[in-house]
Design a protein around this motif. Sequence first.
Motif, short mmCIF file in Angstrom:
data_model
loop_
_atom_site.label_atom_id
_atom_site.label_comp_id
_atom_site.label_asym_id
_atom_site.label_seq_id
_atom_site.Cartn_x
_atom_site.Cartn_y
_atom_site.Cartn_z
N THR A 140 10.74 1.19 -6.42
CA THR A 140 9.31 1.26 -6.13
C THR A 140 9.03 2.31 -5.07
N ILE A 141 8.06 3.15 -5.33
CA ILE A 141 7.67 4.19 -4.37
C ILE A 141 6.73 3.57 -3.34
N GLY A 142 7.15 3.60 -2.08
CA GLY A 142 6.33 3.03 -1.01
C GLY A 142 5.57 4.08 -0.23
N GLY A 143 5.93 5.36 -0.41
CA GLY A 143 5.25 6.42 0.32
C GLY A 143 5.59 7.77 -0.27
N THR A 144 4.74 8.75 -0.07
CA THR A 144 4.99 10.11 -0.53
C THR A 144 4.99 11.06 0.65
N VAL A 145 5.76 12.12 0.52
CA VAL A 145 5.77 13.18 1.53
C VAL A 145 5.97 14.50 0.80
N ASN A 146 5.16 15.48 1.13
CA ASN A 146 5.35 16.81 0.56
C ASN A 146 6.27 17.57 1.51
N VAL A 147 7.54 17.66 1.13
CA VAL A 147 8.55 18.25 2.01
C VAL A 147 8.25 19.72 2.28
N ALA A 148 7.76 20.44 1.27
CA ALA A 148 7.42 21.85 1.49
C ALA A 148 6.32 21.98 2.54
N GLU A 181 15.23 14.40 11.70
CA GLU A 181 14.32 13.77 12.65
C GLU A 181 13.16 13.04 11.97
N GLN A 182 13.03 13.22 10.65
CA GLN A 182 11.86 12.68 9.95
C GLN A 182 12.11 11.24 9.49
N VAL A 183 11.04 10.45 9.46
CA VAL A 183 11.15 9.06 9.07
C VAL A 183 11.55 8.93 7.61
N HIS A 237 18.30 13.56 0.38
CA HIS A 237 17.89 12.36 -0.35
C HIS A 237 16.87 11.62 0.50
N LEU A 238 15.69 11.39 -0.05
CA LEU A 238 14.64 10.72 0.71
C LEU A 238 14.96 9.23 0.87
N GLY A 239 14.60 8.68 2.03
CA GLY A 239 15.01 7.33 2.37
C GLY A 239 13.96 6.28 2.09
N LYS A 240 14.14 5.13 2.71
CA LYS A 240 13.24 4.01 2.54
C LYS A 240 11.99 4.19 3.39
N THR A 241 10.93 3.55 2.98
CA THR A 241 9.71 3.57 3.77
C THR A 241 9.92 2.72 5.03
N PRO A 242 9.06 2.84 6.05
CA PRO A 242 9.31 2.16 7.33
C PRO A 242 9.63 0.69 7.17
N ALA A 243 10.58 0.23 7.94
CA ALA A 243 11.10 -1.14 7.79
C ALA A 243 10.03 -2.17 8.12
N ASP A 244 9.63 -2.93 7.12
CA ASP A 244 8.73 -4.06 7.32
C ASP A 244 9.11 -5.18 6.36
N SER A 297 11.24 -0.32 -0.72
CA SER A 297 10.49 0.80 -1.27
C SER A 297 10.95 2.10 -0.63
N VAL A 298 10.75 3.19 -1.37
CA VAL A 298 11.30 4.48 -0.95
C VAL A 298 10.22 5.56 -0.95
N PHE A 299 10.60 6.70 -0.38
CA PHE A 299 9.74 7.88 -0.39
C PHE A 299 10.05 8.74 -1.62
N THR A 300 9.06 9.49 -2.03
CA THR A 300 9.27 10.55 -3.00
C THR A 300 8.39 11.72 -2.58
N THR A 301 8.57 12.87 -3.23
CA THR A 301 7.76 14.04 -2.90
C THR A 301 7.12 14.59 -4.15
N PRO A 302 5.85 14.97 -4.11
CA PRO A 302 5.20 15.57 -5.27
C PRO A 302 5.60 17.03 -5.41
N ALA A 303 4.99 17.70 -6.36
CA ALA A 303 5.25 19.12 -6.55
C ALA A 303 4.95 19.90 -5.27
N THR A 304 5.74 20.93 -5.03
CA THR A 304 5.63 21.68 -3.80
C THR A 304 4.50 22.70 -3.86
#
Length: 388
Positions: free
Chosen positions: A258-266, A316-318, A359-366, A377-384
Amino acid sequence: MANDARHVVVLGIDGLRPDLVAESTMPHLAALASDGTWSRRHTTVFPSETRGALTALATGATAQVNGIAGNQFYIRGTSPDQVFTETTHDWWAADERLAGNLVKVPSISEVLHQAGRPFAVVTSSGPGVLPALNWKGQQRGQTGFNVRHPQIGYPHSFAARAHRSLKIPAGGISADGPMTAFRVFEREVWPYDKPAATILWCTEVDSVSHLHGLQSTQLREIMRACDDVIGELRAWRDAQPERDSITLFIVSDHGHVTIGGTVNVADALCQAGFKAAASFNDHATQVLVRPGRAVGLWLKHDDPALLRDIRDFMMEQVWFGGAFSPASEPGSTSGTLDGSLALELLGAGGERAPGLFVHLGKTPADNQTDQAGHVDSVFTTPATTICG
């Protein structure tokens, strides 16, 4: 020879997570597992994406050997753009760009052709799946058909016959793709060719998992529909005079979380002062970023200091979950970058590998779990995008 009479039929259910398979969800598959052999130690490729996984299935080799590192990737020294595999046109354009060397090793298509044995692939998947499973099969006179995209079919005489027999509309089949793919095999492939190997690949579980989640009613419904195909496939095999020489495999290419959050790494790299983009078309771009749960990073020029700076920023990123880079030396488990593991451990090294895979990690621990109740749940990234 006795071996010449043997046949293998592989039914692939894209995106099927094995721990969701039970007698209550897929009774035919559960029964087949009980009657036959269930492998619990197989793993997918890295990155765990469909076209890379299917090329591995067809070639018996990982990305560092076969060259297909996921659904998209970059190859140094050929073009400023990434290689895409979404459509058949993408495959052929990339192969032309690489002088016929997109897939670097022989596949089952080539091996069976050289042995004079028939091979067939029928899918209900996206248009890029057929070339992944039967690369250049059309040129070898082999059989290929996509019930969702029926313009993709060969030989033409077979494709036209399948269209008429199954009443497949020009726009393709969407509601009953898995069973239609099986019927094409049952009625229009097996009686004519009796292939040594056949792959039936169905995308519906993967598509529904993306759209509706792992505990959705829609997913349970499509799992049951695919299970009905397994029941039909077993009944078909049992009815054949050659049944004792027909082996069935039910496989998948990857699971789901399950995707818990997105981040655009670019974008994140751009905001940190790095010049990042999805291609090197902009002369100012320093680093090319491949999106996904496993984010690939290629530098325009060899610059170990810049790569270390990027690694330091990432760590350094969450959303950071782990780093991989080419092995520091042959056989090493450590990557060239401190704090990273060797890509070769994952079968993802080689000359096409990025300088860094994150490799993107888990969303903040809750104490959050995914919809199957197993994995956070984990992070994913959309198109750059391009820095701007």
